[in-house]
Design an enzyme around this catalytic site. Structure first.
Site, PDB file in Angstrom:
ATOM      1  N   SER A 268       0.886  -1.081  -0.068  1.00  0.00           N
ATOM      2  CA  SER A 268      -0.013   0.064  -0.052  1.00  0.00           C
ATOM      3  C   SER A 268       0.884   1.399  -0.016  1.00  0.00           C
ATOM      4  CB  SER A 268      -0.929   0.039   1.177  1.00  0.00           C
ATOM      5  OG  SER A 268      -1.823   0.817   0.981  1.00  0.00           O
ATOM      6  N   GLU A 391      -9.235  -4.829  -4.836  1.00  0.00           N
ATOM      7  CA  GLU A 391      -8.537  -3.775  -3.823  1.00  0.00           C
ATOM      8  C   GLU A 391      -9.571  -3.063  -3.220  1.00  0.00           C
ATOM      9  OE1 GLU A 391      -5.341  -3.406  -2.939  1.00  0.00           O
ATOM     10  OE2 GLU A 391      -4.136  -4.182  -4.725  1.00  0.00           O
ATOM     11  N   HIS A 491      -8.080  -5.215  -0.373  1.00  0.00           N
ATOM     12  CA  HIS A 491      -6.573  -4.646  -0.209  1.00  0.00           C
ATOM     13  C   HIS A 491      -6.196  -5.051   0.766  1.00  0.00           C
ATOM     14  CE1 HIS A 491      -3.851  -1.232  -0.674  1.00  0.00           C
ATOM     15  NE2 HIS A 491      -3.933  -0.708   0.759  1.00  0.00           N
TER      16      HIS A 491
END
Length: 587
Positions: A268, A391, A491
């Site tokens: 991330s 995600e 995610h």
């Protein structure tokens, strides 16, 4: 009239921490804040005695056990306690044993960032004499309190430049590969103390040294206030990471690591830091391979944009520009409160944007990283890069403003893209919107995933693969529970697979409907690929797994990671062709 910082708001602060790993579905534990920690009390004084400067570059390679030519690089205190001790250039540090892995927590790689160190470049820690006990994590970097899943006893404070080391205790004929981890958290949340980032499994399975880095975040690390005066330095979080990599270069041999074989990896915003550092002249030579898991690679702002955000931050603090120097001595709690409001406000007003992010400063980042990649100016190192299939699903689940996940927000993002890129015709934007059916919830989620993570990863890979070996993956695996919750391969859900740390959160519902055996097999393959890459620069797991061919812009070969891995050329061709080859970012 300037807005007033609202206490106890922080929707971003209360949601974003949940989005890192399976913690998104776990019961979080609140980080406690202690005034003396936030104000840099001398709580470490009983752990070591400060001493004069030590000569740099001398590492203690004493060994208490030898087998042939094999050497354990760190020493032991005594037979009674068996604590491992390593000699750094600042002094000796003792850790603890976790099975056959030696662990050091909270080793300082920089001095406190409080007081005169606030908004300044990281400085070396003060040397000490004697042996410093490194059994506990250091301060969590100041951030909006809420749901970063860590032990409740941890404190938040500005003495936050520290790292953890996991090293196999068994003797080795050669120095071991090193893997340096940068945690995620939207550039404003998280810590190297999170259980999901425990490096023990990687260290013992792969015979590698794992280093987890803590660094400044949010207003103190990624909010560029340099437009307010010379007291403020931009990109401090990135500077901290570079300082940590320099510490690894100078000290990791004492832990059995090879300073000439360092893999930088992150997820991330941590992966966004990896892609940024891949283009920074200041990080050249400090790492030799890179792994970027779901990087927001185009989330880098220019100085004009940063100045607007800095001005708004002052308004929230009820300060005029001529009083900006008060930030140097202001109680950090007040700064965090205002930052929490700002970090919520920006993505709500301008979908697709964050308030805190790396910025082009002409020094650490001479230009937008996307431009540097396109110009062939990224470091010549092998790269693994990829994203997760779903995600955006976690951001929808927790109604987080970090990503636009509703049709209205996504259309607002498209209007922002049009304003930033006048070369994009209205017809082209209409084609993109129509291809996703962005007026529907499902279409909005898919577009948000592609705009924030998937397409930036492809643009990076297209350019980097022109000169360096590059591999692309898409993580598709999800347990039955995550599928039932409509999270899927959301995610950060790949994190426990990479670290082998399933069940590191209380009340983890991931396997409530089964699927553990399949997940562990997927995890084993991922760990072996990541570890092979760290060791040899090629993600070849010698276990009968699917051969992973390198990526090229012509084929866009992608390893689809699931219960059965597949190698597919350009698996998202239809959507890729809509975006084209021109990089679209939020500047």
């Amino acid at each position: 009239m300037p807005g007033r910082a609202r206490r106890g708001r922080g929707r971003l602060g209360h949601r974003a921490g949940l989005l890192e790993g399976i913690a998104a579905l776990a019961a979080p534990i609140r980080v406690t804040r202690h005034a003396h920690s936030l104000n840099d009390g001398a709580r470490h004084a009983d752990r070591y005695r400060a001493g004069g400067p030590r000569s740099l570059g001398t590492l203690d390679l004493r060994s208490t056990r030898r087998s042939g030519v094999s050497t354990r690089f760190f020493d032991t205190l005594s037979e009674r306690d068996g604590a491992p001790v390593a000699r750094t250039v600042y002094g000796e540090v003792s850790g603890s044993m976790d099975g056959r892995v030696a662990v050091w927590r909270g080793i300082p790689y920089g001095a406190s960032t409080g007081g005169p160190g606030r908004f300044r470049l990281p400085q070396p820690p003060q040397s000490w004499t004697g042996v410093r006990a490194c059994d506990d994590f250091g301060d969590v970097a100041p951030q909006s309190p809420g749901f970063t899943p860590v032990d409740g006893s941890l404190r938040m404070g500005e003495d936050c430049l520290w790292l953890n080391v996991w090293a196999p205790a068994d003797p080795s004929d050669e120095p071991r590969p090193v893997m340096v981890w940068l945690h995620g958290g939207a550039f404003c949340l998280g810590t190297a103390a999170q259980a999901i980032y425990d490096g023990k499994r990687l260290a013992e399975v792969g015979e590698v040294i794992v280093v987890g880095v803590n660094y400044r975040l949010g207003a103190l690390g990624f909010l560029d206030l340099s437009s307010l005066g010379d007291d403020f330095t931009p990109n401090l979080g990135l500077h901290d990471q570079i300082a940590a990599l320099q510490w690894v270069r100078d000290n990791i041999a004492a832990f059995g690591g090879d300073p000439g074989n360092v893999t930088l990896f992150g997820e991330s915003s941590g992966a966004g830091c990896v892609t940024a550092l891949l283009t920074s002249p200041l990080s050249a030579g400090l790492f030799h391979r890179a792994i970027a898991q779901s990087p927001p690679a185009t989330t880098v702002f220019g100085p004009e944009r940063a100045a607007v955000v800095a001005k708004r931050y002052l308004e929230l603090l009820e300060l005029t520009p001529d009083r900006s120097a008060e930030l140097l001595t202001m109680p950090v709690e007040r700064m965090i409160t205002a930052a929490g409001t700002l970090l919520d406000e920006v993505p709500l007003r301008e979908p697709g944007r964050l308030a805190a992010a790396p910025v082009v400063d002409g020094n650490l980042l001479p230009a937008y990283p996307s431009e540097r990649f396109q110009q062939g100016r990224s470091h010549r190192v092998p790269l693994i890069i990829g994203t997760n299939k779903d995600e955006a699903s976690l951001f929808r689940l927790f109604r987080s403003p970090i990503m636009p996940v509703t049709p209205d927000a996504v259309n607002g993002m498209l209007r922002g893209v049009a304003a930033e890129h006048p070369g994009l015709s209205p017809e082209r934007l209409a084609q993109i919107a129509a291809a996703y059916e962005s007026s529907t919830p499902r279409g909005a989620l898919t577009m948000s995933t592609d705009a924030a993570f998937r397409m930036p990863s492809h643009w990076v890979a297209d350019a980097h693969s022109a000169h360096s070996p590059t591999w692309m993956y898409r993580f598709d695996h999800a347990t039955p529970m995550l599928k039932a919750a409509r999270v899927g391969a959301g995610h950060a859900t790949e994190l426990p697979y990479v670290f082998g740390n399933f069940g590191s959160f209380d009340y983890d519902p991931t396997f409530w409907l089964g699927g553990r055996a399949a997940a562990q097999k997927v995890s084993g393959r991922m760990m072996r690929r990541w570890l092979a890459f760290a060791g040899y620069g090629v993600p070849a797991a010698i276990d009968g797994s699917k051969h992973w061919r390198p990526y090229s812009a012509a084929t866009r070969t992608t390893l689809v990671i699931d219960a059965v891995d597949r190698l597919v050329d350009d698996p998202d061709h239809d959507r890729n062709s809509i975006w084209g080859d021109d990089v679209v970012g939020f500047y």
